[in-house]
Enzyme design. Structure first.
Site: not given
Ligand code: GTR
Length: 322
Positions: A181, A303
């Protein structure tokens, strides 16, 4: 055929074409310039547990002092090492919630069984993830630089590799940088800038990571710069809603890593990170790499950095080594 009049009048700005111009453009437009400097001056072993993880791995905790121009940065690292290793290649990876949390969450036993050492640190020890941090991070330790937090974390990944080089049992040749991420964005920027990383692996890195800006899905520049203004240079926010005006796109970040190797991993339900945009960046970058030097993996689910992602990366790394 006559060109439309507006086209005839259009002034197309020169786009960067050489690798170093492209990397400069990414620094200028998005991540900022990484200063040189920051030297590991002390590495103290705080604890060592041999034979953990079914007797096959050693767990080491170090305290590192990194001298920077305006003061010291201190890091507490956690390393897992195959027992008895003399030249294990290393995976360096930042974590979100502290070193101890990774002991349950990450497949250390499988990584060390595959012959890899894994070295991690809490990313906020390098730079707080806050637009107005109450504690100073590394960016306060360098004079007059404009670099965002993503670049600061990338700088930290290079310092982790310096630390790895001082740990007996690790050989930094063949080093892998991995991140998930926002830390996947940092892993890519570290992989671009630090040629000691033989493999760069970015998991669900999304917007400003592996996903193409010009594939309009998931997070965009307006969303990322309003929630996380501290991640990038302040002027990047001017591209909100103007993705097509950017002088670069993210397939060029991937090609800047060639001829070294890069793996992009995504998850089907992770729409915010735009798995299709990540895949299209890999497809666009592929001509710059040898066959097998660029990989893409899509798994079901959301995610996260899961065991499946780790195992794909370790398998990808091993494929050229064996
Ligand atoms: C989210 C962000 C992403 C990603 C994510 C993370 O909120 O919008 O770009 O980086 O966080 O790091 O889990």
């Amino acid at each position: 055929m006559e060109l439309p009049e507006a086209w005839q009048r259009a002034v197309v700005p020169p786009l960067p074409t050489t690798r170093s111009d492209i990397v400069d453009e990414f620094a200028r437009t998005i991540y900022g310039r990484t200063p040189t400097g920051g030297e590991v001056t002390e590495l103290v072993l705080r604890s060592r547990d041999d034979g953990v993880l079914d007797g096959a791995a050693d767990r080491l905790r170090h305290h590192a002092v990194i001298a920077c121009p305006l003061g010291n940065l201190e890091l507490d690292t956690l390393t897992h090492l195959p027992s008895g290793a003399s030249d294990a290649p290393v995976v360096v990876v930042l974590n979100f919630k502290g070193n101890d949390e990774t002991i349950e969450a990450w497949p250390y036993a499988k990584a060390t069984a595959a012959g890899y050492a894994v070295l991690t640190v809490d990313y906020q020890q390098i730079e707080p993830d806050d637009p107005a941090p109450s504690a100073a991070g590394v960016r306060a330790l360098f004079p007059a630089e404009t670099w965002g937090a993503v670049a600061a974390w990338a700088w930290g990944l290079s310092r982790l590799l310096d630390i790895a080089g001082r740990i007996s049992g690790i050989d930094t040749v063949g080093a892998v940088v991995l991140g998930h991420s926002r830390l996947g964005k940092a892993a890519l920027w570290a992989g671009v800038q630090d040629e000691r990383f033989a493999v760069t692996a970015a998991n669900s890195s999304g917007c400003c990571g592996a996903a193409l800006f010009r594939h309009p899905a998931g997070e965009d520049i307006a969303a990322i710069t309003s929630r996380f203004p501290h991640w990038f240079v302040p002027s990047f926010a001017a591209y909100a809603g103007r993705e097509n005006d950017l002088p670069v796109d993210q397939h060029q970040l991937l090609t800047s890593i060639a001829p070294r190797r890069v793996a992009v991993t995504s998850a089907e339900d992770d729409a915010w990170a735009d798995p299709i945009g990540e895949y299209l960046a890999v497809v666009a970058a592929r001509p710059s790499f040898a066959p097998n030097a660029i990989g893409y993996h899509l798994r079901p689910g959301g995610h996260d950095l899961l065991e499946e992602d780790w195992l794909y990366v370790l398998d990808f790394v091993r494929k050229l080594v064996d």
